[in-house]
Every structure is written in C-alpha cells, then in structure tokens.
Scaffold this active site. Structure first.
Site, short mmCIF file in Angstrom:
data_model
loop_
_atom_site.label_atom_id
_atom_site.label_comp_id
_atom_site.label_asym_id
_atom_site.label_seq_id
_atom_site.Cartn_x
_atom_site.Cartn_y
_atom_site.Cartn_z
N LYS A 39 3.69 -3.62 -4.06
CA LYS A 39 4.66 -2.73 -3.23
C LYS A 39 4.76 -3.11 -1.66
O LYS A 39 5.89 -3.19 -1.04
CB LYS A 39 4.55 -1.44 -3.42
CG LYS A 39 5.00 -0.86 -4.78
CD LYS A 39 5.00 0.37 -5.30
CE LYS A 39 3.55 1.04 -5.76
NZ LYS A 39 2.28 0.25 -5.91
N THR A 40 3.33 -2.99 -1.45
CA THR A 40 2.52 -3.87 -0.08
C THR A 40 3.45 -4.98 0.79
O THR A 40 3.83 -5.26 1.52
CB THR A 40 1.55 -3.58 0.52
OG1 THR A 40 1.56 -2.05 0.18
CG2 THR A 40 0.75 -3.69 1.73
N ASP A 54 2.77 4.17 2.82
CA ASP A 54 2.15 4.44 1.31
C ASP A 54 2.10 5.61 0.81
O ASP A 54 1.41 6.51 1.78
CB ASP A 54 1.45 3.23 1.86
CG ASP A 54 0.81 3.08 0.09
OD1 ASP A 54 1.79 2.82 -0.93
OD2 ASP A 54 -0.74 2.66 -0.48
N THR A 98 3.79 5.68 -6.13
CA THR A 98 3.25 5.82 -7.89
C THR A 98 3.92 6.25 -8.79
O THR A 98 3.36 6.44 -10.28
CB THR A 98 1.58 5.62 -7.62
OG1 THR A 98 1.24 6.63 -7.10
CG2 THR A 98 0.99 4.01 -6.75
N ARG A 129 -2.88 -7.71 -8.48
CA ARG A 129 -4.07 -7.16 -7.72
C ARG A 129 -5.45 -7.00 -8.50
O ARG A 129 -6.21 -7.93 -8.37
CB ARG A 129 -4.21 -5.91 -7.21
CG ARG A 129 -5.88 -5.12 -6.49
CD ARG A 129 -5.18 -3.63 -5.85
NE ARG A 129 -4.02 -3.85 -5.32
CZ ARG A 129 -4.09 -2.37 -5.19
NH1 ARG A 129 -3.73 -1.44 -5.47
NH2 ARG A 129 -3.03 -2.50 -4.12
#
Length: 355
Positions: free
Chosen positions: A74-75, A119, A168, A227
């Site tokens: 997302k980032t 975020d 999330t 990640r």
C-alpha cells in the site's frame, strides 16, 4: 474496558511503528513506477488508466483508498502514484495526528497535485476526520480563530491534492470518509509466481545470487506477502554469507528456515501457538476472539489484524458464528490428525462452519 481500549490503541500504534521501521529497510527494494511493481495486476491496470487520464488533463488524481493486510504494497503504491504523477509526496500515519493543528500543519504545506499519504487511516480521531472532509471535498481548511464569543471560523483555500488513505481494517473507516474517495482499490495476497519474481528482483538489487528452487521455497514461506519475502531474503543472505558460498541455495534456505522456526507454510512459532492453544485448550474450537486473545496474551486487534488473515487465507483457521475453529488442514499440518478424528470434528464440520 477503558484499559482494554487503551491497550489496543497502544498495540496499533506499535504495529504502525514496526511497519514503518520495516519500510525504511525496504526502501531500496521498492519500485518507483508501476511497470516495475510485480503482482496485483488488476489494481495496476486500473490505476495506470486513472493516472494517465489525470496527467493528460494536467489535473490531480482523485483521492485513493487502499485496503489490504500489512506488507502487500500500500505504501509502495502511494509512492509510485506520486512518482507517476510527477508530484510531491507527503506521508504520515493516523496515530501520529493527535490534534487538528497537526493535520493543518501538513495541509498548509501541500502544493498543487501533491500526493498526501495517511497510513492506518481507520485510526483517525473524529475531530481530525471532520477537518479532512472539507479538505478532501472543497479543498479548503476550516480554522477557528479566537476563543469564546470572539471565535470565528476562517476557510483557507488549499491547492488540489490527492489524499491516499491506507487501512488494514476497512470496516473501521466511517462511511462519510470512504464516500469521499473517488478510487477504491483492494490488495490480495500474492501467489507463488509473483512472490518468486519479487524475490529474484530483490536479490538482484541486493547483489546476492539465488537459485530458482530456493526462491520458490522462500515464496512458499512468505505468507503471500512481499514484506515477509524480502525480510526472509535478507536473512537467507546472511546465512549464505556466513555458512555458505554467498549464493542462496535450497539447502541454505531449508537450514535457515529451521533456525528461524518457520515451517513449510510460513508459520512462525507464534502462529503455531495460536493453533495449538485452540486445539489443546478449546478442543479445536469454536472459541471467541476475546477469549483466544487472553489465552495467548495478545490484544484482540493484533490477533485479528496480524495473525488471523494469513491463517484464514491458508485454510488453517475459520471464523464461525460461535467463534474461531481450527480446520482439518491445521490439525494435519501440526501432525495431530489422529486427535482431530478423536475430537469428533469431522462429523460436525458442515454445521459449525460459517464459510
């Protein structure tokens, strides 16, 4: 009750901080353009159209809302959006915005078409969310000058910017806020092929060799998350450097995963403890989320946000009307299939499972 809410809030802030810490270490591995972003094909296709159209109009992109579990990109997509638009990029997280003046300070510095990334946007405080409504819709900032009877509201115009909100937990975001986003995109877990491609790309950037079988094994253990894949790759690089020839082989990966206590499905020790707790303490379930969280000494938010998504996606855990239930696949994976049959879960499985 208040103590529990405070503990859950602190847990959420800690997870956000840990995610940003990991993001710093992954900065060099992040692609800068959509063509280099691997996986999420549907999302990329749609977003590329929206970005190209905004560029052709020389206009800002509509506000973008990104939904998905931690670590899926997302980032990265927010940063790519800014790069593709040739715009400034500002980033913060909702827990860091404590007062309206914090948001006002950031918004007062945005320039035309700036991409402003928030975020964990579901953790916005109500007063800040109210201020954000006007900024998103009218591109104005409501500010109160003075106090008491002398107080008055001043609207400060803002340049047209793009807000990118990531969460999330989409269910915790208010409907008025979601409705102000023109583009909503959902992330899904990555498949084996996409993860292996990401691992090869990251290995090239890190200047470390990796065999195909080793990359596929890492992909299988990466919980469908880039990640995690990149984190495991860096650890295997260390093992290959000290215990091998510098090249990540299947043997290095197998031995490294064993030392890290990660199994073939990517489950870590704590994941297995959750499943074993349900099996040993609650006969495989059903058990409520709060009861389970207490039994493992963790907050409900952490259980639902961090651990459960992958356990459910991997088919090891199911949410039912009465609570969490460990599936037959989990019993077999943990080597407890005989206990599963003795528990009588097979006969009741269809009736107990919600989906």
């Amino acid at each position: 009750m208040n103590e529990e809410k405070s503990r859950n809030a602190d847990s959420g802030i800690l997870r956000a901080e840990l995610n940003r810490y990991e993001d710093v270490h992954e900065g060099s591995l992040r692609p800068e353009f959509l063509k280099d972003f691997l996986g999420q094909e549907s999302l990329k296709t749609n977003l590329s159209v929206f970005i190209e159209a905004a560029r052709a109009r020389n206009d800002s992109l509509d506000h973008l809302f990104l939904i998905g579990p931690p670590g899926l990109g997302k980032t990265t997509i927010a940063q790519i959006t800014a790069h593709e638009l040739g715009a400034d990029f500002k980033v913060t997280s909702a827990p860091a915005l404590e007062k309206p003046k914090d948001l006002a300070g950031i918004l007062s510095t945005v320039t035309e078409r700036t991409v402003f990334f928030i975020d964990e946007i579901h953790r916005l405080r109500p007063a800040i969310e109210e201020m954000l409504y006007i900024a998103m819709e009218d591109f104005e900032l409501d500010w109160v000058i003075g106090q008491g009877v002398a107080a008055r509201t001043v609207r400060i115009p803002l340049p047209k910017f793009t807000l990118v909100g990531a969460t999330t937990r989409a269910g915790m975001v208010s409907s008025p806020l979601i409705s102000r986003f023109g583009i909503v995109q959902r992330f899904s877990f990555y498949d084996r092929k996409s993860l292996s491609d990401i691992i090869f790309r990251s290995a090239s950037i890190l200047s470390v060799g990796i065999e195909k079988d080793a990359a596929l094994m890492l992909a299988d253990c990466s919980r469908g998350t880039p990640r995690v894949a990149n984190r495991l790759l860096r650890r295997m690089r260390d093992f290959a450097q000290i215990n091998g020839s510098g090249v990540i082989t299947e043997k290095i990966v197998r031995e490294g995963l064993l030392k890290l206590e990660i199994d073939s499905l990517g489950l870590e020790r704590y994941d297995r403890e959750i499943l074993l707790s349900i099996i040993k303490n609650f006969s495989g379930g059903p058990v409520g989320a709060e009861t389970l969280a207490i039994s493992i000494g963790e907050s409900v938010d952490t259980l639902e946000d961090y651990y459960e998504p992958y356990l459910i996606q991997a088919g090891l855990l199911q949410r039912t009307l009465r609570g969490r239930v460990v599936t037959k696949k989990a019993w077999i994976h943990l080597g407890l299939e005989n206990l599963y049959q003795d528990n009588g879960a097979l006969e009741n499985e269809d009736q107990r499972f919600l989906f």
